[in-house]
Design a protein around this motif. Structure first.
Motif: not given
Length: 335
Positions: A37-43
């Motif tokens: 989820e953190s990757n998704r938000k970052y991208v």
């Protein structure tokens, strides 16, 4: 996530936006985006501004307002290019593949910004008190008259990318034409859609029937009580929906009589006595009860509100020999 991992993802994003990404790198960006989820938000956060501004060759901070403005310009330019024939290559595919990535990682600043604005909009509520009616203009220029005891609810963003409102009671509408944004009215039992026309829509919560009278143009009606094909009305047609059975009946009518209430007049077009009584209660702010034996009775008539009292109107109805009335404890009882 470590800083070097951020840098790797930034490079993938840069390649993606500059059109220099190969299949393997695109698959890697997609995989990394779905990893957590953190990757998704970052991208999503990175692509949001980069995609909207069209800048993809540097890793810097951008002004979101400026990016949004640039994005709108790109949308307009893209619409012109869209109409031209496309020659597909891998680079073209990568541009089209943006749609797939958008579905997975919603980021576009234009849409996200507009959705955020819409969520912050408070609903606007306009009401007409008993014994009176209200006139107003909606943000798109549509003229609305609300009859006594009626209200409409619509967003402050009305007219931005939709024209939807909820109606409770009776309203007369002169809809400003906009073929790209249909005008929609939602009630519990019936929904209506038009592009631009004049009509009267009545659906009080305690009425037995819903009625739509069309003065000009064409309307599309969707039954909310039972499933059936959409029903269309043209000028000088009337639709009556039975709230219990869901039956919709279309007929020819003098539609120009349907909105005489905006001029302080009452017009009964073979309406149920139960609904007529409710009209009288709203217009004169009195209490009326109808005997069960009279609930299916229908009346036709026209009266001026200001020039008549409730007693005078009831006396005329009594002269038809279909009913009587009496007053008990301030309540008019029809029997």
């Amino acid at each position: 996530m470590r800083l070097e991992e951020h840098t790797d993802m930034d490079l993938l994003i840069t390649r993606y936006l500059s059109g220099k990404m190969d299949k393997e790198s695109f698959a890697e960006l997609k995989r990394r985006s779905l990893e957590s989820e953190s990757n998704r938000k970052y991208v999503r956060n990175k692509l949001e501004v980069w995609f909207s501004s069209g800048v993809a060759n540097t890793v810097v901070q951008f002004d979101k307002d400026k990016a949004f403005s640039l994005f709108k310009q790109r949308v307009a330019e893209s619409e012109k290019r869209r109409k031209r024939a496309l020659r597909f290559s891998w680079k073209t595919f990568m541009r089209v593949a943006a749609v797939a990535l958008v579905l997975i990682i919603p980021f576009a600043a234009y849409w996200q910004g507009k959705q955020a604005v819409k969520q912050n909009f408070a609903d606007m509520i306009v009401e007409a008190p008993m014994g009176a009616h209200t006139k107003l203009y909606l943000p798109d220029g549509t003229l609305v008259w609300l009859n006594a005891g009626s209200k409409i609810v619509y967003s402050q963003g009305f007219g931005v990318d939709d024209r939807r409102l909820r109606l409770e009671g009776e309203g007369y509408f002169e809809v400003t034409k906009n073929e790209e944004l249909p005008f929609r009215i939602k009630t519990e039992e019936l929904s209506l859609q038009v592009l631009g026309t004049k009509f009267n829509f009545r659906n009080y919560p305690d009425d037995e029937e819903v009625t739509v009278n069309l003065l000009e143009g064409k309307v599309d009606l969707q039954n909310g009580v039972r499933e059936m094909p959409e029903l269309y009305l043209i000028a000088n047609e009337k639709m009556v929906l039975n709230k219990v059975t869901g039956q919709m009946v279309k007929s020819c009518t003098r539609a120009d009589k349907a909105n005489v209430w905006i001029n302080d007049e009452l017009f009964f077009d073979e309406e149920l006595l139960e609904d007529i009584a409710k009209k009288l209660m709203r217009s004169y702010n009195v209490k009326i009860e109808v005997a069960d034996s009279l609930r299916d009775k229908r009346f036709y008539g026209s009266f001026g509100i200001s020039g008549n009292t409730i007693d005078k109107i009831l006396d005329v109805m009594v002269s038809t020999r279909q009913m009587n009335y009496k007053i008990e404890n301030g309540v008019y009882i029809l029997y």
